[in-house]
Design an enzyme around this catalytic site. Structure first.
Site, short mmCIF file in Angstrom:
data_model
loop_
_atom_site.label_atom_id
_atom_site.label_comp_id
_atom_site.label_asym_id
_atom_site.label_seq_id
_atom_site.Cartn_x
_atom_site.Cartn_y
_atom_site.Cartn_z
N ALA A 16 89.46 -34.59 -89.14
CA ALA A 16 90.19 -33.53 -89.84
C ALA A 16 89.57 -32.17 -89.53
O ALA A 16 90.27 -31.21 -89.18
CB ALA A 16 90.20 -33.79 -91.34
N HIS A 257 89.48 -51.75 -100.91
CA HIS A 257 90.03 -52.45 -99.75
C HIS A 257 89.87 -53.95 -99.96
O HIS A 257 88.82 -54.40 -100.40
CB HIS A 257 89.31 -52.02 -98.48
CG HIS A 257 90.03 -52.42 -97.22
ND1 HIS A 257 90.06 -53.71 -96.78
CD2 HIS A 257 90.78 -51.70 -96.35
CE1 HIS A 257 90.80 -53.76 -95.66
NE2 HIS A 257 91.23 -52.56 -95.39
N ARG A 273 95.31 -58.85 -91.15
CA ARG A 273 96.44 -59.38 -91.92
C ARG A 273 97.75 -58.98 -91.27
O ARG A 273 98.70 -59.74 -91.25
CB ARG A 273 96.36 -58.91 -93.37
CG ARG A 273 95.30 -59.67 -94.16
CD ARG A 273 95.15 -59.14 -95.58
NE ARG A 273 94.68 -57.78 -95.58
CZ ARG A 273 95.31 -56.75 -96.13
NH1 ARG A 273 96.46 -56.94 -96.75
NH2 ARG A 273 94.82 -55.52 -96.09
#
Lengths: 614, 245
Positions: A16, A257, A273
């Site tokens: 960022a 998480h 997943r």
């Protein structure tokens, strides 16, 4: 005292911060990034999974567009986000991915032809079109309607960070690594830069800038179990909090998480997943297909984490010396897939656990992962409360994530917001005239020198910083975790208030000379406890459940009373609680509050009369 | 019974006039799944809070924690104590400037490298935000990523005979970086351009072929192949230059 001037000062050299610095540099301004570590070691590098952007190039992404991405983001946020900001983000994301490709990111590309993939343990087939050959492809991630996550094998964050840092080197953006900002220089209205401590020599240095930007990532290290890097300790938030002027937004919005490995809480990516990995319990049976028949293992993070905790509470957890956990099973994906697309996961399991995921189950548990809250800014990234102060990335509450962030949206936010806010910073710089007042600078330097001297000489006491830190972490772990209630949060706040008193009495055991790590820890412990109190007190006051904030005593999402953002201030040094204020969650609604389509759907609607439980 | 582990650690704080370089021993009991990350943090928190070392991701991704473990440059975060003897010696990486104890300055070293090899895509093309991305074969993207996987931990440089003898040598990490751009179709530099950067003793021809770099690379990059590839390419360019004269 060495004093360095730059047009824009960026605290934190992750994606960022560097992306914002690039915009300023391209507009002709000088930019310096301060960083605790060399830029490429920033925590952005650890985000393996990918970046969401609605390019719609791959078969399973066909028909995708920013509107669909925007809708997924708003739903994911449980209507807690600023919809204007989420819209800007979704619209800009595809362009940013192409910009990164232009700069050199080796995105994985569409390969035409049939291939198989796994979903919920089943093998399915898809076919990529010849006409899309070589365009940027995408993978599946939790909580999205389409396959939208652009990726670079198993190292998206790493690869993008290297590319963006290359561009910084090319443009002459300086990175002063091993440098820690410890205080903002400001006169109550305008921010002029920072007092920083050099982590090569221990000396203080002054940085003056027309614009200062906080982009130091999350603050997970205030929790004992977190996937966050060691440097994600809130060090960038604390100088802003200590001004008493700059509020933190939605600090109670903390994401856990589902798949941190046990015991070290290193993250294994959602990609596991997404690619078809399943969660198993003590009997090696799946359970997500029972709780969430539609999305199964791919429901959003907060939903999966909650069901995992619930399932463990039902006695279905696997007992271990480090507490109970569940299993992640990726064995059926096969050796080629595991050592190829999921190589990083394979390496983590073999290097840190001694587990071979091709043949063995991976022990996982929900762990602290992401801070939706942070330095509250407007849509331009300008911080509330001080002119010339900006914030971007996970450090900020720009607020596209609301109360839950989707996988792949945070890494995308770093560069997309970095680009948007960077442009706004450049516009600000173009019109900015700043007068630096030497007495303001000198006063802040003196204050910091005294603070350091006092800690070294144990003026206020001899509390051990590591013991105080552990007390803070333990309190948050116990009271401000996935499931929250009045009793637990009240106890947590009380315990943190005691810890705050101790934090103010910390004194060094060592001599504090040079780059003393005990001194670094001591200088931020009080600020960290303040942040902990913002999390816990904000959570205590928010009497509803929204996204990742789950109150067992207030299980409904309450749009009537709580469709708003918490603003937490630390008004006076001597305060023992933050001052909370609130503002509407979003200035406008493109999508009115509704059902997310997964997880619980207990909602008190905005039009429900008071007194009615809805 | 848990083992009792002894760690002999290099100590020196250059900012403290009373400090002199010396070794100091610390003893602690081994626990399950213990790594050097856990060991060093416990020593700092329980025994000596002034101990300097660098960790960041503690997951083998960021490359912060390179140090010499029993004579071998390694990442401390994924060094498991169960693979170590009862007595272990920890030293800071050589070649890099010492900050203190086990902490070294890899940042400055690599930053200089980016400038010297111009570690970015050289192209005359201008980004068009309205256009679709340029196409690339997935195999090409994956090959580039393979060379982009280096985490710049500095282990290969610390283990390199040439780097120890000749300050300024690019090392395997630097040469690998050049190789990454050489195979990237987006970079418009010619082989002659690359030759100007690495076709000398500070570059590919400085490599003595000892290949400790590949032995110690924590990401198992195929540095031997990469160095061979560059040597061949640059050798051919050198010959072409010779016959042009």
């Amino acid at each position: 005292m060495q004093t360095i001037y730059t047009d824009v000062l960026v605290i934190g050299a992750g994606l960022a911060g560097e992306r914002a610095a690039i915009e300023a540099a391209q507009a002709g301004f000088s930019a310096i990034c301060l960083s605790l570590v060399p830029a490429r070691r920033s925590h952005s590098s650890a985000a393996m999974g990918g970046m969401q952007a609605a390019l719609g190039n791959c078969d399973k992404g066909a028909g995708d567009c920013p509107d669909v991405h925007f809708a997924d983001t708003v739903k994911g946020s449980d209507w807690g986000c600023d919809q204007e900001v989420a819209r800007m983000f979704a619209d800009r994301a595809p362009i940013e991915m192409r910009q990164l490709a232009h700069w050199g990111v080796p995105w994985n590309r569409v390969v035409p032809g049939k291939s198989t993939y796994f979903k919920g343990g089943k093998q399915l087939e898809k076919e990529e079109k010849e006409e899309n050959r070589g365009l940027i492809t995408a993978r599946d991630f939790g909580g999205t309607a389409k396959w939208r996550t652009c990726y670079v094998s198993d190292g998206t964050g790493h690869s993008v960070l290297f590319t963006v840092d290359n561009v910084c080197a090319q443009l002459g953006v300086e990175v002063h690594d091993k440098t820690e900002a410890i205080a903002l220089i400001q006169d109550g209205a305008t921010c002029f830069g920072v007092v920083a401590r050099c982590l090569r020599t221990g000396e203080l240095r002054v940085y003056l800038a027309k614009a200062t930007t906080i982009s130091t990532g999350g603050f997970g290290r205030i929790y004992p179990c977190t996937t966050n890097a060691v440097i994600c300790d809130g060090g960038g938030h604390i100088p802003a909090i200590n001004t008493g002027l700059v509020p933190m937004g939605n600090m109670e919005a903390v994401q856990f998480h589902p798949t941190g490995i046990v015991p070290t809480d290193i993250l294994v990516t959602e990609g596991c997943r997404g690619d078809g990995g399943t969660l198993l319990d003590v009997n090696e049976e799946r359970f997500m297909n029972i709780y969430e028949p539609d999305k199964q293992e791919l429901a959003s993070r907060d939903v999966v984490s909650r069901w995992m905790t619930h399932h463990i509470r039902q006695g279905k957890g696997v007992k271990s010396p480090y507490g109970e956990h569940l299993w992640l099973d990726i064995r059926h994906l096969g050796e080629k897939h595991i050592t190829g697309k999921l190589r990083e996961v394979y390496e983590i399991c073999t290097s840190f656990l001694g587990v071979d995921p091709i043949h063995q189950l991976i022990p996982v548990r929900p762990t602290h992962h992401y801070s939706m809250g942070g330095v509250r800014t407007n849509k331009d990234g300008a911080a509330y409360g001080l002119k010339g102060l900006f914030s971007v990335g996970e450090a900020a509450c720009w607020d596209m994530h609301g109360f839950n962030r989707l996988g792949g949206n945070s890494l995308a936010e770093t560069v997309v917001a970095g680009g948007i806010v960077g442009k706004k910073i450049a516009e600000f710089l173009a019109g900015a005239e700043v007068t630096f007042n030497s007495s303001v600078i000198d006063a802040e330097v003196k204050k910091q020198q005294e603070r350091i001297q006092n800690v070294i000489s144990c003026k206020a006491g001899t509390e051990n910083v590591y013991k105080v830190r552990l007390a803070m972490q333990t309190a948050l772990h116990k009271g401000a975790n996935i499931f929250r209630d009045n009793a637990g949060l009240t106890e947590c706040v009380a315990s943190l208030q005691e810890t705050l008193v101790r934090a103010r009495k910390v004194g060094l055991k060592s001599n504090g000379k040079g780059v003393n790590p005990e001194l670094s820890a001591a200088l931020k412990i009080e600020g960290q406890v303040k942040m902990g109190l913002m999390v816990a007190y904000g959570a205590l006051m928010r009497t509803e459940s929204r996204g990742s904030h789950n109150r067992e005593d207030f299980t409904a999402r309450n749009d009537r009373d709580w469709l708003k953002r918490t603003l937490a201030y630390w008004k006076k040094d001597t305060d023992t609680l933050p001052t909370l204020d609130y503002e509407p969650a979003t200035p406008l609604f493109h999508i009115p509050p509704g059902d997310r389509g997964y997880g619980k759907s207990e909602i008190i609607k905005a039009e429900t009369p008071a007194g009615d439980k809805g | 019974m848990a083992r009792s582990l002894k760690f002999n650690i290099f100590r020196y704080n250059p900012q403290d006039q009373e400090s002199t370089p010396h070794m100091e021993s610390f003893v602690l009991d081994e626990t399950d799944s213990m790594t050097l990350f856990i060991v060093l943090n416990r020593i700092r928190e329980e025994q000596d809070p002034s101990l300097q070392f660098d960790f960041c991701c503690r997951a083998g991704i960021c490359g912060s924690c390179g140090m010499v473990v029993n004579g071998r440059p390694s990442l401390a975060c994924h060094t498991k104590t169960k693979d170590l003897p009862e007595e272990t010696t920890l030293l800071p990486l050589p070649v890099f400037q010492l900050v203190g104890d086990l902490s070294v300055d890899t940042g400055s070293w690599f930053r200089e490298l980016y400038d010297s090899v111009e570690s970015w895509i050289h192209t005359k093309k201008v980004f068009d935000p309205a256009a679709k991305e340029e196409r690339m074969e997935n195999d090409v993207a994956e090959a580039i990523y393979e060379l982009d996987r280096c985490v710049e931990c500095g282990c290969c440089v610390a283990a390199c005979g040439t780097a120890r003898l000749r300050p300024g040598f690019l090392g395997a990490a630097g040469l690998n970086r050049v190789g990454r751009f050489l195979i990237d179709p987006r970079d418009e530099r010619t082989e002659q351009d690359y030759y100007d950067i690495i076709g000398n003793d500070m570059g590919i021809f400085g490599c003595m072929g000892l290949l400790a770099c590949e032995d110690v690379c924590p990401k198992q990059l195929l540095l031997q192949d990469q160095l061979g590839f560059l040597r061949k390419k640059m050798g051919i360019t050198a010959l072409k230059n010779f016959f042009k004269k």
